[in-house]
Design an enzyme around this catalytic site. Sequence first.
Site, PDB file in Angstrom:
ATOM      1  N   LYS A  79      14.285  23.740  97.878  1.00  0.00           N
ATOM      2  CA  LYS A  79      14.421  22.596  98.764  1.00  0.00           C
ATOM      3  C   LYS A  79      15.729  22.720  99.529  1.00  0.00           C
ATOM      4  O   LYS A  79      16.773  23.005  98.939  1.00  0.00           O
ATOM      5  CB  LYS A  79      14.388  21.275  97.985  1.00  0.00           C
ATOM      6  CG  LYS A  79      14.408  20.058  98.918  1.00  0.00           C
ATOM      7  CD  LYS A  79      14.318  18.737  98.176  1.00  0.00           C
ATOM      8  CE  LYS A  79      14.269  17.592  99.195  1.00  0.00           C
ATOM      9  NZ  LYS A  79      14.337  16.259  98.539  1.00  0.00           N
TER      10      LYS A  79
ATOM     11  N   GLY B 131      10.123  10.599  98.928  1.00  0.00           N
ATOM     12  CA  GLY B 131      11.242  10.193  98.088  1.00  0.00           C
ATOM     13  C   GLY B 131      11.376   8.689  98.034  1.00  0.00           C
ATOM     14  O   GLY B 131      10.599   8.000  97.381  1.00  0.00           O
ATOM     15  N   ARG B 132      12.366   8.170  98.773  1.00  0.00           N
ATOM     16  CA  ARG B 132      12.622   6.734  98.746  1.00  0.00           C
ATOM     17  C   ARG B 132      11.406   5.925  99.204  1.00  0.00           C
ATOM     18  O   ARG B 132      11.178   4.813  98.717  1.00  0.00           O
ATOM     19  CB  ARG B 132      13.833   6.411  99.631  1.00  0.00           C
ATOM     20  CG  ARG B 132      15.148   6.985  99.121  1.00  0.00           C
ATOM     21  CD  ARG B 132      16.266   6.793 100.123  1.00  0.00           C
ATOM     22  NE  ARG B 132      15.962   7.452 101.386  1.00  0.00           N
ATOM     23  CZ  ARG B 132      16.479   7.093 102.564  1.00  0.00           C
ATOM     24  NH1 ARG B 132      17.289   6.067 102.651  1.00  0.00           N
ATOM     25  NH2 ARG B 132      16.154   7.761 103.662  1.00  0.00           N
TER      26      ARG B 132
ATOM     27  N   CYS C 210      21.125  18.796  98.082  1.00  0.00           N
ATOM     28  CA  CYS C 210      21.871  17.615  97.649  1.00  0.00           C
ATOM     29  C   CYS C 210      23.104  17.409  98.531  1.00  0.00           C
ATOM     30  O   CYS C 210      23.929  18.314  98.681  1.00  0.00           O
ATOM     31  CB  CYS C 210      22.302  17.754  96.189  1.00  0.00           C
ATOM     32  SG  CYS C 210      23.240  16.322  95.607  1.00  0.00           S
TER      33      CYS C 210
ATOM     34  N   ASN D 283       9.823  16.555 104.568  1.00  0.00           N
ATOM     35  CA  ASN D 283      10.442  15.536 103.722  1.00  0.00           C
ATOM     36  C   ASN D 283      11.438  14.735 104.558  1.00  0.00           C
ATOM     37  O   ASN D 283      12.141  15.291 105.388  1.00  0.00           O
ATOM     38  CB  ASN D 283      11.148  16.221 102.544  1.00  0.00           C
ATOM     39  CG  ASN D 283      11.942  15.255 101.676  1.00  0.00           C
ATOM     40  OD1 ASN D 283      13.105  15.509 101.383  1.00  0.00           O
ATOM     41  ND2 ASN D 283      11.350  14.161 101.251  1.00  0.00           N
ATOM     42  N   GLY D 284      11.459  13.417 104.338  1.00  0.00           N
ATOM     43  CA  GLY D 284      12.437  12.565 105.006  1.00  0.00           C
ATOM     44  C   GLY D 284      11.822  11.497 105.885  1.00  0.00           C
ATOM     45  O   GLY D 284      11.028  11.786 106.781  1.00  0.00           O
TER      46      GLY D 284
ATOM     47  N   PRO E  39      12.686  14.905  93.852  1.00  0.00           N
ATOM     48  CA  PRO E  39      13.688  14.748  92.797  1.00  0.00           C
ATOM     49  C   PRO E  39      14.863  13.942  93.346  1.00  0.00           C
ATOM     50  O   PRO E  39      15.495  14.343  94.322  1.00  0.00           O
ATOM     51  CB  PRO E  39      14.113  16.193  92.512  1.00  0.00           C
ATOM     52  CG  PRO E  39      13.929  16.901  93.823  1.00  0.00           C
ATOM     53  CD  PRO E  39      12.761  16.230  94.500  1.00  0.00           C
TER      54      PRO E  39
END
Length: 319
Positions: free
Chosen positions: A139, A223-224, A98, A199-200, A7
């Site tokens: 998350k 993600g990106r 976030c 993630n990352g 997200p």
Amino acid sequence: MQIALAPMEGLVDNILRDVLTRVGGIDWCVTEFIRINDRLLTPTYFHKLAPELLTGARTGAGVPLRVQLLGSDPVCLAENAALACELGSQVIDLNFGCPAKTVNKSRGGAVLLKEPELLNEIVTHVRRAVPGHIPVTAKMRLGFDSPDGALVCATALAEGGAAHIVVHARTKTDGYKPPAHWEWIPRVQEVVKVPVFANGDIWSVEDWRRCREISGVEDIMLGRGLVSRPDLARQIAAARAGEEVVPMSWAELQPMLQDFWGQVVEQLTPRQAPGRLKQWLAMLTRNYPEAATLFSALRRETELDAVGHLLGVKRTEAA
């Protein structure tokens, strides 16, 4: 192995979720965070950010969508989670990662990693409020300004009832600066009995292989890396199965851009639409030289028909 689409607020909306999940390789995706303050949101508001709730909580390609909530009030989060389930969400995800300053200042996202007891309270309240068959997931980042409390936070989430935990392997202070500290993920997995997702900084199949080796986990969230390489999930799934990995060509990507543009024009205002396209196109320049050329041509263009012409679309209709 599960591969999830992350997200990303202001980027991965329902339009991009639709386009990306059609490529293949993505097992599930998540809404942009829905901010919960001190009131019960309306169904209309949920449908605005998660229109997939009107189609069985799935994208057009049939990929399951889960609703993500962000906030610090356990009771209010629980009430809104229950409503999201009534509207059709099959999973409730909670955002404790976030890094945005405006979000953190109002006690949302990664700043809550300073309060592991509150993390536990939030997950516990939400878990009790939603039907037993609906998982509650979370998350998190490694911490706010240090990873020292990562294990305590992960334990708090798991003990509160989180069915799995996605770990963005950076602190809030790290932001998105490389590298991602994948070496912390096995430490998190050691202290919780629920699955942990890495993630990352997974930008390629090679990155995924290194992440799997270092983290020791199979499940990942992209993600990106996926936004800038739309077939990354499909590439990783193929590599995992021992199949040949054939990267998507620019010619294959062009119809996706046209589809994306068509939906953007339909759903956004004429003033918003060009910027939305440029946002994604700028990220595609990381892997496609042709995207850089197109971005340069579109950079100052604001007229819908002119943008459509450069994309190879004969005519566009304003929303």
